[in-house]
Design a protein around this motif. Structure first.
Motif, PDB file in Angstrom:
ATOM      1  N   PHE B 175       0.861  -1.192   0.000  1.00 27.93           N
ATOM      2  CA  PHE B 175       0.000   0.000   0.000  1.00 27.93           C
ATOM      3  C   PHE B 175       0.894   1.239   0.000  1.00 27.93           C
ATOM      4  N   ASN B 176       0.411   2.265  -0.626  1.00 26.36           N
ATOM      5  CA  ASN B 176       1.116   3.539  -0.595  1.00 26.36           C
ATOM      6  C   ASN B 176       0.735   4.264   0.693  1.00 26.36           C
ATOM      7  N   LEU B 255      13.148  -3.146  -6.780  1.00 29.46           N
ATOM      8  CA  LEU B 255      11.711  -2.947  -7.040  1.00 29.46           C
ATOM      9  C   LEU B 255      11.424  -1.519  -7.501  1.00 29.46           C
ATOM     10  N   PRO B 256      10.317  -1.343  -8.242  1.00 31.39           N
ATOM     11  CA  PRO B 256       9.891   0.018  -8.584  1.00 31.39           C
ATOM     12  C   PRO B 256       9.421   0.738  -7.321  1.00 31.39           C
ATOM     13  N   PRO B 257       9.214   2.059  -7.401  1.00 29.79           N
ATOM     14  CA  PRO B 257       8.699   2.784  -6.223  1.00 29.79           C
ATOM     15  C   PRO B 257       7.399   2.154  -5.733  1.00 29.79           C
ATOM     16  N   LYS B 263      -0.325   0.796  -6.968  1.00 23.83           N
ATOM     17  CA  LYS B 263      -1.286   1.031  -8.058  1.00 23.83           C
ATOM     18  C   LYS B 263      -1.622  -0.301  -8.736  1.00 23.83           C
ATOM     19  N   HIS B 264      -0.586  -1.066  -9.036  1.00 25.08           N
ATOM     20  CA  HIS B 264      -0.767  -2.363  -9.688  1.00 25.08           C
ATOM     21  C   HIS B 264      -1.606  -3.298  -8.817  1.00 25.08           C
ATOM     22  N   ARG B 268      -5.296  -4.983  -9.607  1.00 23.60           N
ATOM     23  CA  ARG B 268      -5.484  -6.433  -9.553  1.00 23.60           C
ATOM     24  C   ARG B 268      -6.585  -6.793  -8.560  1.00 23.60           C
ATOM     25  N   ALA B 269      -6.614  -6.067  -7.436  1.00 21.04           N
ATOM     26  CA  ALA B 269      -7.658  -6.306  -6.425  1.00 21.04           C
ATOM     27  C   ALA B 269      -9.039  -6.009  -7.010  1.00 21.04           C
ATOM     28  N   ALA B 270      -9.152  -4.889  -7.726  1.00 21.97           N
ATOM     29  CA  ALA B 270     -10.443  -4.502  -8.309  1.00 21.97           C
ATOM     30  C   ALA B 270     -10.919  -5.589  -9.273  1.00 21.97           C
TER      31      ALA B 270
END
Lengths: 361, 361
Positions: B175-176, B255-257, B263-264, B268-270
């Motif tokens: 999570f951000n 890893l990316p930020p 966001k990804h 995927r959750a949605a």
């Protein structure tokens, strides 16, 4: 950052070379993704305990708990068993730290300290109250001494009602320990056991468990009552270091019985002491009394300038030596003689010292 | 022992595939043999903290400590900050466990509990004393709910003097997180962070540290005063899980930020919620209110017989699903939507459910 090739630091120290392959297996077999309460993981814990019985000869009626560090184990001992009185006998920095910790953590208990010198045998004259724990450091990593078994036995005889707790951080996994001598054994895995840091073993006799259950402290997640209730099903009170447990399981399967490893370690220690006693000028074992010299942590003493030169030259040769510790910080170096270190590394180390002219500046 | 290929257990869960290579590197570079107080290892800790600032956006004035488990972090919070009063707000088993633990560990403090339902928003009406800690479970792993930020913000506004502590065990790393919302964040690494079990992060605001230093508890080896004094030099009070820290360091580099990963994960959750809402009969998300559904722990509800069939068929297909937990033990399954799990694994999972005829017996 120097890229050391030869590691002799007495902890964290060089882990067994097999570790990398075990981790690959753990990932390939999805061991790391197993829930710690799943039947698959519980079976790994059960097998690990079984192997500790077979290879290390830990008696069946001794319980093995998986903790995070030897420091946590110190706290568990003090929290779970110390009521009115606690006895600490030490000759170095780690034993003393445990006693200092007891004084802070158990302000209502009478903490009795019996310091002794590094050339002296463990004092055995004291008597503990029936609820006391006698805390000993089986192998004192700070100065390279260890406790002769007959002294521990004498303490045990003089104090039949006390529990004997032994910090064996730099000896467990390399010494053929006589488990019945102690009620509580503790050690972190990154020294003589040769695993990556982040785990410790707490090994308790039936008597120790029974007393903890009578005392019945349960407010901490790592209270013995909680640890014991879980370990009866080969489970833990919280998510443990599952990789650490798996690595120990694999290692125990692959290694020879501990008695054989201990024999090899003793022979190598004798050769190292003889080498530094006889062949290297200006540097000699810190401890003179051979019966008190640790087989697993070789501590060597010299003038400050000589120590500085050794450290500088060792670094140039990608050799990592252990610094001195506490009282002996600037006048000693320490060399881990742990089972995970290869004989060939010690050959390299001896060659290094043989060609080093310590007399020149 | 079933050899599972597809792991969706919400913790310990599938670690990142890169771990195996990192461990090989750690052994080859002798990282595991480094003393945790050596300049080389201290530099790794310093760099890890720096990367947590860059990739996870943890503010500079927040301190990161390395602990052994989230359970240990619960104890640290209760021991170091709770004096007269403590507030626990929960809607599931893990939040409730923390409250039960507080009642045992802090018998002199008034423990106020505010349970709420899984379809309800976090209650915000209460007021804490100035010395209280408000303990929230950011993402409740037992039922797959999470806390909307605006509720946490409201609690913060209503309780300006209290410290807000958030257990983010199954959300941190995916999570951000808006760190300023909380004073104390804690999480073990084997869930959303995707590392092997055996380590936890405790992340504290300047305000939290200052208050701990005022309270000045120091009798435990993991007292904040001791942790803080050591971490000022990027050191720990005891030998930490050095491999765990190194793995986190390497992972953060590669890893990316976190904002991108989060966001990804949300997308995927949605897609997963939509799939289970619309395409699978007899099985649906436990939580009806979409704004309370956790993006990282998807909890699905069905009749007991349907759940049993799903579990049986999943095992036949080497799919490991999370069991239900506590109240929802027999009527739910849980699916971890953690960053370390590949999109292709979820495609396989969806295919599995699409072809499963839940209506037949």
């Amino acid at each position: 950052m120097t890229d050391f090739k030869y590691l002799f630091y007495p902890g964290p120290s060089k882990p067994y070379a097999q570790i990398s392959g075990y981790v690959s297996d753990a990932i390939q077999k999805n061991i790391l993704g197993l829930n710690h309460r799943s039947s698959q993981f519980v079976e790994i814990v059960r097998q690990t305990r079984k192997m500790l019985g077979q290879k290390w000869k830990i008696p069946k009626n001794y319980r093995v708990f998986f903790c995070a560090s030897a420091t946590e184990c110190w706290e568990i001992v003090l929290q779970n068993w110390v009521l009115k009185e606690n006895i600490h006998v030490f000759n170095g920095a780690f034993g003393e730290k445990w006693a200092d910790y007891a004084a802070q953590l158990c302000p209502r208990a009478k903490i009795k300290c019996f310091p002794f010198g590094i050339e002296e045998r463990l004092p055995t004259h004291f008597q503990g109250e029936c609820d006391s724990v006698i805390c000993l450091t089986h192998n004192e990593t700070s100065n390279g001494t260890y406790l002769p078994e007959e002294c521990i036995l004498e303490i045990k005889k003089n104090n039949p009602d006390a529990l004997i707790a032994l910090d064996a951080t730099s000896s467990m996994g390399g010494f053929n320990l006589h488990w019945q001598l102690g009620d509580i054994w503790l050690a972190s895995v990154q020294k003589c056991i040769g695993l990556p840091a982040g785990m410790a073993l707490l090994i308790c006799s039936e008597r120790a468990i029974e007393r903890a259950l009578q005392i019945n402290l349960s407010q901490h997640y790592n209270s013995i009552t909680r640890l014991e209730a879980n370990m009866q099903q080969f489970q833990t009170t919280h998510t443990p270091n599952t990789l650490g447990i798996y690595l120990l399981y694999r290692l125990l399967q692959d290694l020879p019985p501990l008695a054989e490893q201990a024999k090899h370690l003793q022979i190598r220690a004798a050769s190292l002491y003889s080498f530094f006693d006889n062949e290297i000028d200006l540097l000699s074992p810190l401890v003179q009394n051979p019966s008190l010299r640790s087989p697993s942590v070789i501590t060597l003493s010299a003038q400050v300038e000589v120590i500085q030169k050794i450290k500088r030259k060792a670094e140039e040769n990608t050799i990592l030596l252990g610094n001195g510790y506490g009282t002996w910080k600037n006048t000693t170096i320490r060399i881990a003689n742990f089972p995970a270190i290869n004989d060939s590394d010690f050959d390299f180390l001896k060659d290094f010292f043989s060609t080093l002219n310590l007399g020149s500046t």
